[in-house]
Design an enzyme around this catalytic site. Structure first.
Site, PDB file in Angstrom:
ATOM      1  N   GLY A 174       0.943  -1.197   0.285  1.00 33.79           N
ATOM      2  CA  GLY A 174      -0.326   0.008   0.461  1.00 33.79           C
ATOM      3  C   GLY A 174       0.747   1.108  -0.259  1.00 33.79           C
ATOM      4  O   GLY A 174       1.890   1.116   0.141  1.00 33.79           O
ATOM      5  N   GLY A 200       5.509  -4.051  -8.513  1.00 32.06           N
ATOM      6  CA  GLY A 200       4.691  -3.166  -7.854  1.00 32.06           C
ATOM      7  C   GLY A 200       5.573  -1.867  -7.743  1.00 32.06           C
ATOM      8  O   GLY A 200       4.665  -0.651  -7.704  1.00 32.06           O
ATOM      9  N   ASP A 229      10.728 -15.092  -6.277  1.00 32.23           N
ATOM     10  CA  ASP A 229       8.924 -15.877  -7.708  1.00 32.23           C
ATOM     11  C   ASP A 229      10.274 -15.938  -8.747  1.00 32.23           C
ATOM     12  O   ASP A 229       9.807 -16.767  -9.715  1.00 32.23           O
ATOM     13  CB  ASP A 229       8.494 -15.509  -7.783  1.00 32.23           C
ATOM     14  N   MET A 272       6.196 -20.367  -2.926  1.00 34.52           N
ATOM     15  CA  MET A 272       6.283 -19.292  -3.134  1.00 34.52           C
ATOM     16  C   MET A 272       5.884 -19.524  -4.648  1.00 34.52           C
ATOM     17  O   MET A 272       6.760 -20.298  -5.646  1.00 34.52           O
ATOM     18  CB  MET A 272       7.145 -18.184  -2.838  1.00 34.52           C
ATOM     19  N   ARG A 274       2.581 -17.256  -7.096  1.00 39.20           N
ATOM     20  CA  ARG A 274       1.823 -16.271  -7.522  1.00 39.20           C
ATOM     21  C   ARG A 274       1.822 -16.695  -8.897  1.00 39.20           C
ATOM     22  O   ARG A 274       0.084 -17.045  -9.333  1.00 39.20           O
ATOM     23  CB  ARG A 274       1.228 -15.090  -7.324  1.00 39.20           C
ATOM     24  N   TYR A 380       7.141 -18.254   4.805  1.00 34.30           N
ATOM     25  CA  TYR A 380       7.563 -17.287   6.004  1.00 34.30           C
ATOM     26  C   TYR A 380       8.795 -17.991   6.555  1.00 34.30           C
ATOM     27  O   TYR A 380       9.642 -16.364   6.449  1.00 34.30           O
ATOM     28  CB  TYR A 380       6.093 -16.907   6.610  1.00 34.30           C
ATOM     29  N   MET A 381       8.709 -19.076   6.471  1.00 37.00           N
ATOM     30  CA  MET A 381      10.142 -19.452   6.884  1.00 37.00           C
ATOM     31  C   MET A 381      11.204 -19.016   5.702  1.00 37.00           C
ATOM     32  O   MET A 381      12.641 -18.388   5.625  1.00 37.00           O
ATOM     33  CB  MET A 381      10.650 -20.699   7.336  1.00 37.00           C
ATOM     34  N   ILE A 382      10.873 -18.801   4.522  1.00 41.78           N
ATOM     35  CA  ILE A 382      11.409 -19.367   3.542  1.00 41.78           C
ATOM     36  C   ILE A 382      12.065 -17.748   2.857  1.00 41.78           C
ATOM     37  O   ILE A 382      13.400 -17.202   3.101  1.00 41.78           O
ATOM     38  CB  ILE A 382      11.650 -20.002   2.285  1.00 41.78           C
TER      39      ILE A 382
HETATM   40  P1  ATP Z   1       6.394  -8.878  -4.254  1.00 44.24           P
HETATM   41  O1  ATP Z   1       7.030  -8.874  -5.256  1.00 44.24           O
HETATM   42  O2  ATP Z   1       6.556  -8.329  -2.329  1.00 44.24           O
HETATM   43  O3  ATP Z   1       5.044  -8.536  -3.930  1.00 44.24           O
HETATM   44  P2  ATP Z   1       6.129  -5.412  -4.843  1.00 44.24           P
HETATM   45  O4  ATP Z   1       6.778  -4.510  -5.736  1.00 44.24           O
HETATM   46  O5  ATP Z   1       5.154  -6.073  -6.279  1.00 44.24           O
HETATM   47  O6  ATP Z   1       6.657  -6.479  -4.513  1.00 44.24           O
HETATM   48  P3  ATP Z   1       3.745  -4.537  -4.279  1.00 44.24           P
HETATM   49  O7  ATP Z   1       3.408  -4.960  -2.567  1.00 44.24           O
HETATM   50  O8  ATP Z   1       2.174  -5.129  -5.085  1.00 44.24           O
HETATM   51  O9  ATP Z   1       4.502  -5.530  -3.886  1.00 44.24           O
HETATM   52  O10 ATP Z   1       3.408  -3.135  -3.876  1.00 44.24           O
HETATM   53  C1  ATP Z   1       4.893  -2.083  -3.912  1.00 44.24           C
HETATM   54  C2  ATP Z   1       4.603  -1.087  -3.327  1.00 44.24           C
HETATM   55  O11 ATP Z   1       4.264  -0.487  -4.932  1.00 44.24           O
HETATM   56  C3  ATP Z   1       3.163  -0.471  -2.674  1.00 44.24           C
HETATM   57  O12 ATP Z   1       3.338   0.432  -1.497  1.00 44.24           O
HETATM   58  C4  ATP Z   1       1.999  -0.449  -4.208  1.00 44.24           C
HETATM   59  O13 ATP Z   1       1.654   0.841  -3.087  1.00 44.24           O
HETATM   60  C5  ATP Z   1       3.293   0.163  -4.708  1.00 44.24           C
HETATM   61  N1  ATP Z   1       2.104   0.391  -6.305  1.00 44.24           N
HETATM   62  C6  ATP Z   1       2.467  -1.556  -6.527  1.00 44.24           C
HETATM   63  N2  ATP Z   1       1.691  -0.997  -7.581  1.00 44.24           N
HETATM   64  C7  ATP Z   1       2.084  -0.019  -7.723  1.00 44.24           C
HETATM   65  C8  ATP Z   1       1.885   1.100  -9.210  1.00 44.24           C
HETATM   66  N3  ATP Z   1       1.510   0.732 -10.587  1.00 44.24           N
HETATM   67  N4  ATP Z   1       2.173   2.178  -9.866  1.00 44.24           N
HETATM   68  C9  ATP Z   1       2.803   3.114  -8.698  1.00 44.24           C
HETATM   69  N5  ATP Z   1       2.802   2.468  -7.182  1.00 44.24           N
HETATM   70  C10 ATP Z   1       2.395   0.758  -7.071  1.00 44.24           C
HETATM   71 MG    MG Z   2       3.858  -7.799  -6.647  1.00 43.99          MG
END
Ligand code: ATP
Ligand code: MG
Length: 457
Positions: A174, A200, A229, A272, A274, A380-382
């Site tokens: 978030g 993300g 992953d 893991m 997704r 979570y252990m990994i």
């Molecule tokens: P993981 O591999 O653990 O999922 P991730 O970087 O994909 O890593 P997310 O929880 O999806 O993890 O996103 C991490 C952060 O990036 C969060 O704070 C989220 O709000 C932000 N974020 C995700 N998608 C977007 C986007 N399209 N634009 C801007 N910020 C984003």
């Molecule tokens: Mg992600």
């Protein structure tokens, strides 16, 4: 030949001048001030990477000229080469080290090696001569949450952080809006930002980079892909993956011992993955103890003549026990969909591991064959493990290259390893969709050969 164009700060500040690098590739001996291995001083800066140095990403042969796209070398237009920029220190740098305030932020879930990358970024920044280095606590949230204060970082602080897993800075999902993050960066005078996270996080990093350009801020945003992953496009592998596979084998071995020691024992291990089954596939290949490997890319049935359950019955009859390895995103059509989302907007997956365990119990009860089913979820252990030796080295090189990339003036880039060479990628090229196991690939077929499983369709 086509080459990825790396966004550079001179795109917005065309008149900017670069200055000679202060980054020292050879360590001075403290006593004499000479270079340790006796190279003459005019070679003291040897080893810099030129901005034109590149690595072949791939050569694609097309069956017809029309599918080859715009950039061709061959007169028949049937093949294309793609090149990427080599990572490493540049002879000329874009920032004066004394004017830099660098920040590091880690987002998303945990992954082995985060601390190793943070540590190496800090150490390399100090070698460039940067003194203002801070960590943003708990992901993007740390930019705007007034309760959270930035953490000053130095070699002293990070010296031993790689000895434990997790992230020294904390992580979160978030986020505040991009413009609030950039407001906060302006307030704090941050001009180099290192972002450690997955798809993300990189989408966020690219948006921050765009917003900085829009506001004409001289800020370099550099990502380090963190995905246990291994689902980032174009890269040989990402840090933490090797450790995850190694650690997953411990869980598989426990499941195997439990299954093997019980009468009609069946072990189910959820790993893991997704949308990509790399960990499950590699852990199955590595352990040699898996009879059935299930991944998101390959659909399967539980019931019916060609279902997983029928094959399990066969395994119990012929060898007395069995172990299943299932990736968390596999068989989502078989579990109830809730439409729930996490704070970052990712869909919350149904628990396929529990579902399979329940179905196995029900099935063997129905056919009147005793079965002793045990379920292990080591996720979570990994994720909380510290990086193994291979990942430790990968993290070290990625961390150093992230700093070199920022100092070179690139922004909106991420670091990676490609055909065994370390390179920079423009962020959008690697996050357009998650990298997945190709069900027609040799590797998946090797996995099937090693488990001996049939198609479950
Ligand atoms: P993981 O591999 O653990 O999922 P991730 O970087 O994909 O890593 P997310 O929880 O999806 O993890 O996103 C991490 C952060 O990036 C969060 O704070 C989220 O709000 C932000 N974020 C995700 N998608 C977007 C986007 N399209 N634009 C801007 N910020 C984003
Ligand atoms: Mg992600």
């Amino acid at each position: 030949a086509s080459r990825f164009r790396l966004p550079h700060l001179t795109d917005i500040f065309p008149d900017a001048t670069s200055i000679p690098s202060t980054f020292c590739l050879r360590m001075r001996t403290p006593v004499t001030g000479d270079f340790a291995d006796g190279y003459p001083s005019d070679e003291k800066w040897h080893g810099y990477i030129n901005n034109r140095d590149r690595v072949l990403l791939k050569t694609i042969h097309y069956s017809s000229p029309t599918s080859a796209g715009a950039v061709c070398i061959d007169p028949d237009c049937t093949w294309v080469e793609q090149w990427v920029h080599r990572a490493g220190p540049r002879e000329e740098i874009y920032f004066k080290p004394e004017e830099v305030k660098a920040a590091i932020v880690t987002c998303g879930g945990l992954c082995p090696g985060l601390n190793d990358v943070i540590r190496q970024i800090v150490i390399t920044l100090e070698i460039y001569g940067v003194t203002k280095i801070v960590g943003i606590p708990f992901g993007y949230r740390g930019f705007t949450d007034k309760e959270l204060t930035e953490m000053p970082l130095s070699r002293k602080v990070v010296q031993n952080v790689h000895l434990s897993g997790g992230s020294l800075l904390g992580v979160s999902r978030g986020a505040p809006g991009i413009s609030e993050i950039v407001d906060s960066m302006e307030e704090r005078d941050i001009n180099i930002l290192f972002v450690l996270g997955g798809n993300g996080t990189h989408a966020g990093a690219n948006a921050i980079h765009d917003e900085c350009r829009r506001r004409k801020l001289k800020v370099a945003v550099v990502g380090v892909p963190k995905t246990i992953d291994n689902d980032i496009l174009l890269m040989d592998k990402t840090f933490g993956f090797d450790t995850a596979v190694e650690e997953a084998q411990r869980a598989i071995n426990s499941a195997y011992i439990e299954a093997h020691s019980a009468f009609h024992g069946i072990g189910v291990v959820k790993l893991m993955g997704r949308s990509s089954g790399f960990i499950a596939m590699h852990a199955s290949l590595a352990s040699g103890q898996i009879d059935i490997c299930l991944i998101p890319e390959v659909p399967f049935h539980l019931h019916g003549p060609h279902g997983v359950l029928g094959h399990l019955k066969y395994l119990i009859e012929t060898k007395g026990s069995a172990v299943i390895c299932v990736a968390e995103g596999a068989g989502q059509n078989l579990v109830e969909q809730t439409n729930a989302k996490d704070a970052s907007g990712n869909v919350v997956l149904g628990d396929i591991g529990v579902r399979i365990q329940q179905e196995i119990k029900k099935y063997f009860k129905e056919i009147g064959v005793p079965a002793d089913v045990k379920y292990i979820d080591p996720t979570y252990m990994i994720r909380a493990c510290r990086a193994n030796a291979t990942d430790g080295i990968l993290c070290t090189v990625l961390g150093q290259n992230a700093v070199h990339g920022a100092f070179a003036g690139f922004s909106g880039i991420t670091v990676g390893i490609c055909n065994t060479h370390y390179v920079y990628f423009p962020i959008p090229e690697v996050i357009s969709y998650p990298r997945a196991v190709d069900p027609n690939s040799r590797m998946w077929h090797r996995c099937l050969t090693s488990t001996g499983q049939p198609d479950f369709i």
